[in-house]
Scaffold this active site. Structure first.
Site, PDB file in Angstrom:
ATOM      1  N   ARG A 116       0.807  -1.229   0.000  1.00  0.00           N
ATOM      2  CA  ARG A 116       0.000   0.000   0.000  1.00  0.00           C
ATOM      3  C   ARG A 116       0.835   1.272   0.000  1.00  0.00           C
ATOM      4  O   ARG A 116       1.920   1.314   0.586  1.00  0.00           O
ATOM      5  CB  ARG A 116      -0.915  -0.011   1.225  1.00  0.00           C
ATOM      6  N   HIS A 141      -0.861  -2.567  -4.594  1.00  0.00           N
ATOM      7  CA  HIS A 141      -0.286  -3.438  -5.626  1.00  0.00           C
ATOM      8  C   HIS A 141      -0.260  -2.811  -7.022  1.00  0.00           C
ATOM      9  O   HIS A 141      -0.581  -3.465  -8.018  1.00  0.00           O
ATOM     10  CB  HIS A 141      -1.031  -4.773  -5.662  1.00  0.00           C
ATOM     11  N   HIS A 215       3.291 -12.839  -5.720  1.00  0.00           N
ATOM     12  CA  HIS A 215       2.092 -12.954  -4.888  1.00  0.00           C
ATOM     13  C   HIS A 215       1.428 -14.328  -4.983  1.00  0.00           C
ATOM     14  O   HIS A 215       0.192 -14.419  -5.035  1.00  0.00           O
ATOM     15  CB  HIS A 215       1.110 -11.846  -5.262  1.00  0.00           C
ATOM     16  N   ASP A 287      -1.647 -10.110   8.062  1.00  0.00           N
ATOM     17  CA  ASP A 287      -1.532  -9.367   6.807  1.00  0.00           C
ATOM     18  C   ASP A 287      -0.598  -8.199   7.105  1.00  0.00           C
ATOM     19  O   ASP A 287      -0.983  -7.039   7.049  1.00  0.00           O
ATOM     20  CB  ASP A 287      -2.913  -8.885   6.348  1.00  0.00           C
ATOM     21  N   GLU A 352       5.502 -12.473   0.754  1.00  0.00           N
ATOM     22  CA  GLU A 352       5.917 -11.525  -0.277  1.00  0.00           C
ATOM     23  C   GLU A 352       7.124 -10.711   0.192  1.00  0.00           C
ATOM     24  O   GLU A 352       6.969  -9.757   0.941  1.00  0.00           O
ATOM     25  CB  GLU A 352       4.770 -10.555  -0.571  1.00  0.00           C
TER      26      GLU A 352
END
Ligand code: BGC
Length: 387
Positions: A116, A141, A215, A287, A352
């Site tokens: 982000r 992304h 991803h 996350d 990631e």
């Protein structure tokens, strides 16, 4: 040596010329590369699927649409093969309305900016750039049509480490609001030791920001085979970069000790995923970005994941400073993936390697700026084994 290079070039040319239609296989020193048509995008672009196979029987299928890893086949402790990444059997799944609405980015090459950017804007060398606010007013992304939704140009390459694919894409100055023409190269190699190696480089003609990543959603029990909550995770990090309720980093660093973010001892993903920790609940569930314990720019181990039943192990290595670990919190059963299986919550996880979220607006984080004359480098290796 020269002869080898010559041979590789000639073989690569031969396959390119022989592959206008149907499907052709090229032998490499320790595997094969097969090219097949994979359909046409809604705007009429032809998509190819390359299958890289090593002599041990492992296989990676890479699509020119989005640089997507469409499947990744690895052995378990009994030598049984299974596809360990989520995705779809056909291109339609990746361009369907339901997929575009859910934005899961299955297997995609993410750019220009993975993760982000707060408020979907940033200032560089005195100039403010505005991006698409595709995630609660923030940029996620790379925007509405990031590198995951463009068609890349691919060229097969026979290397002594394993069958490989060179993918290139030129992102135009102003694309998705980012400055500078950016020439990107991504090399995918399926090594003879069952690793999927991704090497990204990029060059710009104006100062810009770059943060590329991969991803894939992994399920080491095999995609479609239940959830990932029993997978054991080790993350080589003493700190995370805490976030607000929209998952924008605050600019601080937080010690993992005594929190559900402490994965310095291998722990099941599900053990603490519903903990009341406020920052964890923002996910909801994992996350977040971990600050990997290693000097900036040094290649090293970021994480190790084990699936106890199959015995499959995946290590994540990279030279990136951060690791976003996402536990598939937003999967909700809407998407039917390979074999028609509905992907329910937590049926895959992403690891990631990348720079820290919202780095362009966080002066205390390592810089993501790329200037003309510089070359951006990022290497990610997913190493598979069994125990
Ligand atoms: C992000 C998640 C997002 C997912 C799919 C992850 O990298 O951190 O918040 O839902 O990608 O878009």
């Amino acid at each position: 040596m020269n002869k080898i290079i010559q041979l590789i070039t000639v073989t690569s040319l031969a396959i390119s010329a022989a592959c206008f239609s149907g499907c052709t296989t090229m032998k490499t020193p320790n595997g094969t590369i097969t090219k097949a048509d994979f359909g046409t995008t809604p705007d009429g672009k032809t998509v190819e699927l390359y299958t890289l196979k090593n002599d041990a029987g492992a296989e990676a299928r890479i699509m020119t649409y989005g640089g997507i890893v469409q499947s990744l086949i690895m052995p378990d402790k009994h030598g049984q093969m299974a596809d360990v990444v989520l995705g779809f059997d056909t291109l339609d799944g990746y361009v369907s309305d339901a997929y575009l609405k859910g934005c899961p980015y299955f297997g995609a090459l993410i750019g220009r900016y993975g993760n982000r950017i707060g408020g979907a804007k940033f200032t560089l060398e005195g100039q403010t750039y505005t991006l698409a606010g595709n995630n609660h007013g923030n940029s996620l992304h790379g925007g509405l049509k990031g590198f995951d939704k463009v068609v890349w140009t691919a060229r097969p390459m026979a290397t002594t480490h394993g069958p490989a694919l060179i993918m290139t894409y030129v992102s135009k100055d102003g694309e998705e609001g980012f400055p500078g023409n950016l020439e990107v190269t991504a090399i995918y190699t399926l090594t003879d030791k069952n690793a999927l190696k991704l090497e990204y480089t990029a060059k710009t003609d104006k100062p810009t920001v770059v943060n590329l990543t991969q991803h894939s959603y992994f399920n080491l029990a095999g995609q479609g085979n239940g959830d990932i909550l029993g997978h054991l995770v080790y993350i080589n990090a003493n700190q995370t970069t805490p976030v607000d309720s929209l998952l924008i980093t605050t600019g601080d660093f937080a010690d993992v000790t005594g929190t559900p973010f402490d994965f310095r001892t291998p722990t099941a993903i599900g053990a603490r995923i519903n903990d009341t920790n406020t920052v964890l609940q923002y996910g909801p569930g994992y996350d977040h970005n971990w600050v990997v314990n290693k000097p900036l720019g040094q290649f090293g181990l970021q994480a190790r994941v084990t699936e106890p039943v199959s015995g499959r192990v995946m290590e994540v290595w990279s030279d990136e400073p951060g690791l976003q670990f996402y536990a598939g919190n937003f999967l909700d059963g809407t998407l039917k993936g390979k074999g028609g299986v509905a992907y329910q919550v937590h049926t895959g996880f992403a690891m990631e390697p990348q720079h820290f979220p919202d780095s362009p607006n966080k002066p205390g984080f390592p810089s993501v700026e790329l200037k003309p004359g510089q070359t951006y480098h990022n290497t990610i290796v997913y190493k598979f084994s069994v125990e």
